[in-house]
Design an enzyme around this catalytic site. Structure first.
Site, PDB file in Angstrom:
ATOM      1  N   ARG A 162       0.863  -1.176   0.000  1.00  0.00           N
ATOM      2  CA  ARG A 162       0.000   0.000   0.000  1.00  0.00           C
ATOM      3  C   ARG A 162       0.909   1.238   0.000  1.00  0.00           C
ATOM      4  NH1 ARG A 162      -2.291   3.265   4.536  1.00  0.00           N
ATOM      5  NH2 ARG A 162      -3.978   4.466   3.597  1.00  0.00           N
ATOM      6  N   TYR A 213      -4.545   2.243  15.757  1.00  0.00           N
ATOM      7  CA  TYR A 213      -3.337   2.245  16.593  1.00  0.00           C
ATOM      8  C   TYR A 213      -3.641   2.114  18.085  1.00  0.00           C
ATOM      9  CZ  TYR A 213      -0.840   3.586  12.399  1.00  0.00           C
ATOM     10  OH  TYR A 213      -0.303   3.584  11.139  1.00  0.00           O
ATOM     11  N   ASN A 259      -7.583   2.171   9.657  1.00  0.00           N
ATOM     12  CA  ASN A 259      -6.281   2.361  10.316  1.00  0.00           C
ATOM     13  C   ASN A 259      -6.518   2.365  11.816  1.00  0.00           C
ATOM     14  OD1 ASN A 259      -5.279   2.703   7.765  1.00  0.00           O
ATOM     15  ND2 ASN A 259      -4.655   4.832   8.028  1.00  0.00           N
ATOM     16  N   GLU A 301      -7.142   8.814   5.765  1.00  0.00           N
ATOM     17  CA  GLU A 301      -7.433   9.519   7.007  1.00  0.00           C
ATOM     18  C   GLU A 301      -7.837  10.973   6.795  1.00  0.00           C
ATOM     19  OE1 GLU A 301      -4.433   9.078   9.956  1.00  0.00           O
ATOM     20  OE2 GLU A 301      -4.426   6.910   9.844  1.00  0.00           O
ATOM     21  N   GLU A 307      -3.691   0.108   8.010  1.00  0.00           N
ATOM     22  CA  GLU A 307      -2.528   0.488   8.823  1.00  0.00           C
ATOM     23  C   GLU A 307      -2.708  -0.033  10.230  1.00  0.00           C
ATOM     24  OE1 GLU A 307      -1.402   4.655   9.091  1.00  0.00           O
ATOM     25  OE2 GLU A 307      -1.731   4.885   6.945  1.00  0.00           O
ATOM     26  N   HIS A 365      -2.331  11.040   0.436  1.00  0.00           N
ATOM     27  CA  HIS A 365      -1.858  10.839   1.804  1.00  0.00           C
ATOM     28  C   HIS A 365      -1.200  12.153   2.239  1.00  0.00           C
ATOM     29  CE1 HIS A 365      -0.691   7.485   4.803  1.00  0.00           C
ATOM     30  NE2 HIS A 365      -0.403   8.636   5.385  1.00  0.00           N
TER      31      HIS A 365
HETATM   32  C1  GCO Z   1      -1.457   8.000   9.862  1.00  0.00           C
HETATM   33  C2  GCO Z   1      -0.747   7.983   8.646  1.00  0.00           C
HETATM   34  C3  GCO Z   1       0.652   7.510   8.751  1.00  0.00           C
HETATM   35  C4  GCO Z   1       1.353   7.673  10.060  1.00  0.00           C
HETATM   36  C5  GCO Z   1       1.027   6.564  11.009  1.00  0.00           C
HETATM   37  C6  GCO Z   1       1.691   6.706  12.349  1.00  0.00           C
HETATM   38  O1  GCO Z   1      -2.204   7.089  10.035  1.00  0.00           O
HETATM   39  O2  GCO Z   1      -1.309   8.909  10.671  1.00  0.00           O
HETATM   40  O3  GCO Z   1      -1.429   7.247   7.709  1.00  0.00           O
HETATM   41  O4  GCO Z   1       1.214   8.310   7.778  1.00  0.00           O
HETATM   42  O5  GCO Z   1       2.701   7.697   9.878  1.00  0.00           O
HETATM   43  O6  GCO Z   1      -0.335   6.515  11.230  1.00  0.00           O
HETATM   44  O7  GCO Z   1       1.309   7.889  12.967  1.00  0.00           O
END
Ligand code: GCO
Length: 506
Positions: A108, A326, A324, A197, A401, A152
């Site tokens: 990707r 985290y 995505n 995003e 992600e 992006h």
């Molecule tokens: C985001 C972006 C990435 C970042 C990653 C870590 O999700 O913010 O797609 O470019 O680098 O998430 O912060």
């Protein structure tokens, strides 16, 4: 894809299988091994143009908002810029070989709009287009599926000078750019992602000021939300007119998994869920804006930028939703007396990324944490995937992600025969990935149509406002020599891809 198609094997009899473990019990342990992913599940890795390419002034590339922002003193850690980044632009062939060596099934990447149209409008810059044709051909030659993201975050600066995403014209310019790329690559790309995003583009770019272009105006941020949604719809329509290979059309969102604290938790969740999640999901998938968000933000803007017909343009059929993930978010309503907590995981540059939600507090969460200070909570990924599936059962999902920054160091390992090799031992990242792949597997076992997983990131890179201080890669990059070294997590991931089954971590 249903749980019937998911096979679960147990390498170690003591290790619970997805089916045996009660779903979403707090953070549980999420350290299963031996779970096998269904056939067709696509393992890959992700990057973004400005974060890795470098060659900022080469082959006709115009300046983007990130060039301007990163060259503005005080915006980025250490004054870092993406001028050279990972020098990927010049190391394309060897980076493609690296992907092949890892066994990636998909890659990707994102396309830098200012390489294609240096001022955001007008004819294509052939040298810029050629770079992505070489990239995509190189992937296909190596049997790797190209997943292309059109945006992006590197908006051509010339468009920002005319108002950027707060200006409706930018959405139409984006559709023209999408058409150019559709004509150039429309027989080769298997998944087109319009935007990555848009939450970050709109609220961090125009509200909080933490991202380029660094503006701090709630009304502009909400106008940007709408124009990004519109840009998505217009781009999908433009692509559909020119592509020839029946690809998937998608968008990637960083949906927030929001938890509430105390009796005001539910109200705080409602407000943040509206601004972070529903203001994108509802127009994209149902063709309307959430009434409560319009009401919550009425003092900030009148939403007059939403014109008749826009919602029909935005509401295009989607083949896939990119997710995505985290960490999670914890909120409540501020009591108006104590200092207001502001732990929303983003750099504080003075503005707010939450227009109209002035009374919501973002609370610190229990650890463990990554190097970004983000809490590690794999249960949140499972919860997010399951809840999306419950709301939109017909919509396939892909984790576009997931990954973690840790303070990696490169060491010299000496073998028994005295041979010296570089190594990066990153057990925390492997552990993070194992837990999140387990969460994804549990979601599949609960019936979620999850098509794949793209680890963020293939290699260490320019982490936006944090510059090169945060390493997200499974491949280590020496930022002086640009030498790449596989981290232990990359080797673990290779094994996962080769066996389609989560390897144990010692
Ligand atoms: C985001 C972006 C990435 C970042 C990653 C870590 O999700 O913010 O797609 O470019 O680098 O998430 O912060």
């Amino acid at each position: 894809m249903t749980s019937d198609q998911t096979t679960t094997s147990t390498a170690d009899a003591a290790t619970p299988t997805a089916d045996a473990v009660a779903p979403t019990v707090g953070n549980a342990d999420y350290r299963d091994s031996g779970l096998t992913f269904p056939d067709g599940f696509i393992f890959g890795s992700a990057t973004a143009s400005y974060q890795i390419e470098g060659a900022a002034n080469e082959d006709g590339r115009g300046p983007s908002i990130w060039d301007t922002f990163s060259h503005t003193p005080g915006k980025i850690w250490n004054g870092d810029t993406g001028d050279v980044a990972d020098d990927h632009y010049h190391r394309l062939e060897s980076d493609l070989d690296l992907m092949k060596e890892l066994g990636l099934e998909a890659y990707r990447f994102s396309i830098a709009w200012p390489r294609i149209q240096p001022t955001g409008t007008g004819p294509a810059n052939e040298k810029g287009v050629d770079f992505y044709v070489r990239l995509v051909d190189g992937l296909l030659e190596r049997g790797i599926r190209p997943i292309a993201t059109l945006y992006h975050w590197d908006l051509p600066q010339a468009l920002e000078d005319k108002g950027g995403w707060a200006n409706r014209d930018t959405a139409y310019a984006f559709a023209d750019y999408a058409r150019i790329m559709g004509e150039a690559l429309g027989d080769k790309i298997v998944t087109w992602t319009t935007l990555n995003e848009p939450w970050c583009s709109a609220y961090l770019g125009y509200g909080s000021g933490a991202h380029a272009p660094g503006r701090m105006d709630g009304a502009d941020a909400l106008a940007a939300v709408h124009h990004l949604n519109l840009a998505h719809g217009l781009a999908v329509s433009a692509l559909k007119e020119v592509v020839t290979n029946n690809p998937d059309f998608s968008i990637t969102l960083n949906l927030h998994v929001i938890r509430g604290e105390g009796e005001t938790g539910p109200e705080a969740i409602r407000q943040i869920d509206g601004l972070a999640n529903r203001v994108f999901l509802q127009p994209l998938l149902q063709g309307s804006y959430p009434e409560d968000v319009l009401a919550d933000t009425a003092d900030v803007t009148d939403w007059a930028f939403v014109l008749p017909g826009d919602l029909e343009l935005i509401h295009q059929p989607l083949d896939l939703l990119g997710v995505n993930y985290y960490s999670t978010t914890l909120v409540r309503i501020w009591d108006g007396i104590s200092p207001r907590a502001n732990n929303d995981g983003h750099k504080d540059m003075g503005g707010s990324p939450w227009p109209g939600a002035d009374r919501v507090e973002f609370l610190a969460q229990p650890g463990p944490y990554t190097e970004m200070g983000w809490n590690i909570e794999p249960a949140g990924l499972e919860e997010l995937l399951v809840s999306l599936h419950d709301q939109y059962p017909a919509l396939p999902l892909m984790v576009t992600e997931n990954g973690a920054a840790f303070a990696d160091t490169r060491e010299v390992d000496v073998a028994a025969d005295g041979t010296e090799t570089f190594a990066v031992h990153d057990p925390e990242r492997t552990d993070y990935l194992q837990r999140h792949f387990t969460a994804a597997h549990r979601a599949i076992a609960r019936g979620v149509d999850l098509r794949g997983y793209q680890v963020w990131s293939l290699m260490d890179n320019f982490e936006w406002g944090y510059g090169y201080s945060k390493r997200f890669g499974i491949v280590y990059v020496d930022f002086d020599t640009f030498e790449r070294t596989l981290k232990d997590s990359a080797k673990w991931y290779s094994q996962l891809i080769a066996t389609r089954s989560i390897p144990a971590v010692n």
